[in-house]
Design a protein around this motif. Sequence first.
Motif, PDB file in Angstrom:
ATOM      1  N   LYS A 133      -2.959  56.421  19.788  1.00 48.26           N
ATOM      2  CA  LYS A 133      -3.244  55.547  18.202  1.00 48.26           C
ATOM      3  C   LYS A 133      -1.838  56.010  17.568  1.00 48.26           C
ATOM      4  O   LYS A 133      -1.430  56.864  17.152  1.00 48.26           O
ATOM      5  N   TYR A 134      -1.498  55.139  17.196  1.00 51.30           N
ATOM      6  CA  TYR A 134      -1.040  54.524  15.821  1.00 51.30           C
ATOM      7  C   TYR A 134      -1.515  53.990  14.797  1.00 51.30           C
ATOM      8  O   TYR A 134      -2.058  53.403  14.767  1.00 51.30           O
ATOM      9  N   VAL A 135      -0.801  54.969  13.661  1.00 46.24           N
ATOM     10  CA  VAL A 135      -0.762  55.008  12.210  1.00 46.24           C
ATOM     11  C   VAL A 135      -0.265  53.975  12.165  1.00 46.24           C
ATOM     12  O   VAL A 135       0.742  54.385  11.876  1.00 46.24           O
ATOM     13  N   ILE A 136      -0.635  52.524  10.791  1.00 46.51           N
ATOM     14  CA  ILE A 136       0.524  51.497  10.764  1.00 46.51           C
ATOM     15  C   ILE A 136       0.291  51.509   8.871  1.00 46.51           C
ATOM     16  O   ILE A 136      -0.494  50.837   7.954  1.00 46.51           O
ATOM     17  N   LYS A 137       1.533  51.962   8.169  1.00 47.50           N
ATOM     18  CA  LYS A 137       1.478  51.375   6.220  1.00 47.50           C
ATOM     19  C   LYS A 137       2.179  50.360   6.606  1.00 47.50           C
ATOM     20  O   LYS A 137       3.224  50.389   6.946  1.00 47.50           O
ATOM     21  N   PHE A 138       0.988  49.661   5.820  1.00 43.93           N
ATOM     22  CA  PHE A 138       2.131  48.482   5.082  1.00 43.93           C
ATOM     23  C   PHE A 138       2.164  48.067   4.576  1.00 43.93           C
ATOM     24  O   PHE A 138       1.034  48.292   3.833  1.00 43.93           O
ATOM     25  N   SER A 139       2.122  46.727   3.071  1.00 41.92           N
ATOM     26  CA  SER A 139       1.894  46.874   2.680  1.00 41.92           C
ATOM     27  C   SER A 139       1.686  44.741   2.527  1.00 41.92           C
ATOM     28  O   SER A 139       2.460  44.936   3.284  1.00 41.92           O
TER      29      SER A 139
ATOM     30  N   SER B 234       5.971  49.528   6.549  1.00 38.39           N
ATOM     31  CA  SER B 234       6.900  50.706   6.345  1.00 38.39           C
ATOM     32  C   SER B 234       7.285  51.971   7.146  1.00 38.39           C
ATOM     33  O   SER B 234       8.394  52.489   6.775  1.00 38.39           O
ATOM     34  N   LYS B 235       6.013  52.765   7.739  1.00 36.32           N
ATOM     35  CA  LYS B 235       5.958  53.289   8.844  1.00 36.32           C
ATOM     36  C   LYS B 235       5.072  53.155   9.484  1.00 36.32           C
ATOM     37  O   LYS B 235       3.485  52.696   9.576  1.00 36.32           O
ATOM     38  N   VAL B 236       5.438  53.902  10.864  1.00 33.52           N
ATOM     39  CA  VAL B 236       4.592  53.638  12.236  1.00 33.52           C
ATOM     40  C   VAL B 236       4.638  55.618  12.589  1.00 33.52           C
ATOM     41  O   VAL B 236       5.911  55.748  13.547  1.00 33.52           O
ATOM     42  N   THR B 237       3.341  56.342  12.974  1.00 29.58           N
ATOM     43  CA  THR B 237       3.096  57.415  13.683  1.00 29.58           C
ATOM     44  C   THR B 237       2.465  57.442  14.759  1.00 29.58           C
ATOM     45  O   THR B 237       1.444  56.313  14.643  1.00 29.58           O
ATOM     46  N   GLU B 238       2.984  57.945  15.580  1.00 29.93           N
ATOM     47  CA  GLU B 238       1.969  58.077  16.604  1.00 29.93           C
ATOM     48  C   GLU B 238       1.874  60.006  16.216  1.00 29.93           C
ATOM     49  O   GLU B 238       2.861  60.403  16.808  1.00 29.93           O
ATOM     50  N   ASP B 239       0.332  60.211  16.374  1.00 29.88           N
ATOM     51  CA  ASP B 239      -0.001  62.170  16.854  1.00 29.88           C
ATOM     52  C   ASP B 239       0.828  62.651  15.532  1.00 29.88           C
ATOM     53  O   ASP B 239       1.537  63.644  16.277  1.00 29.88           O
ATOM     54  N   GLY B 240       0.782  61.907  14.275  1.00 27.94           N
ATOM     55  CA  GLY B 240       1.818  62.896  13.531  1.00 27.94           C
ATOM     56  C   GLY B 240       3.168  62.632  13.759  1.00 27.94           C
ATOM     57  O   GLY B 240       3.716  63.134  12.526  1.00 27.94           O
ATOM     58  N   GLU B 241       4.384  61.871  14.908  1.00 29.12           N
ATOM     59  CA  GLU B 241       4.965  61.881  14.966  1.00 29.12           C
ATOM     60  C   GLU B 241       5.813  60.083  14.589  1.00 29.12           C
ATOM     61  O   GLU B 241       4.982  59.228  14.604  1.00 29.12           O
ATOM     62  N   VAL B 242       6.617  60.689  13.335  1.00 27.10           N
ATOM     63  CA  VAL B 242       7.268  59.007  13.151  1.00 27.10           C
ATOM     64  C   VAL B 242       7.757  58.169  14.571  1.00 27.10           C
ATOM     65  O   VAL B 242       8.470  58.692  14.561  1.00 27.10           O
ATOM     66  N   VAL B 243       7.580  56.854  14.337  1.00 22.31           N
ATOM     67  CA  VAL B 243       7.846  56.291  16.151  1.00 22.31           C
ATOM     68  C   VAL B 243       8.865  54.797  15.033  1.00 22.31           C
ATOM     69  O   VAL B 243       9.683  54.747  15.943  1.00 22.31           O
TER      70      VAL B 243
END
Length: 77
Positions: free
Chosen positions: A3-9, A56-65
């Motif tokens: 699961k990846y969390v992707i922050k974008f604008s 701007s940012k992508v995280t995997e299991d709370g870790e910044v990738v």
Amino acid sequence: MNKYVIKFSHVEESKYTAIVEAESYEKAMDIFEESPFDYLEDEEPDSVQGQAFHVSKVTEDGEVVYEKSKELIVEYR
């Protein structure tokens, strides 16, 4: 599956025309910068350019990738 969390604008560039009356370029820019939308020639934008996405940012299991900051540079001519 990971699961990846992707922050974008999401950016849409709209171009406007502002008309400012002043005694000099410097004073016109000071007036404009205080409230640019008060001096629009029309309410609607002159044109709308394409849309862009900035990740701007992508995280995997709370870790910044992936992480990248975006620096905005403005020039007045």
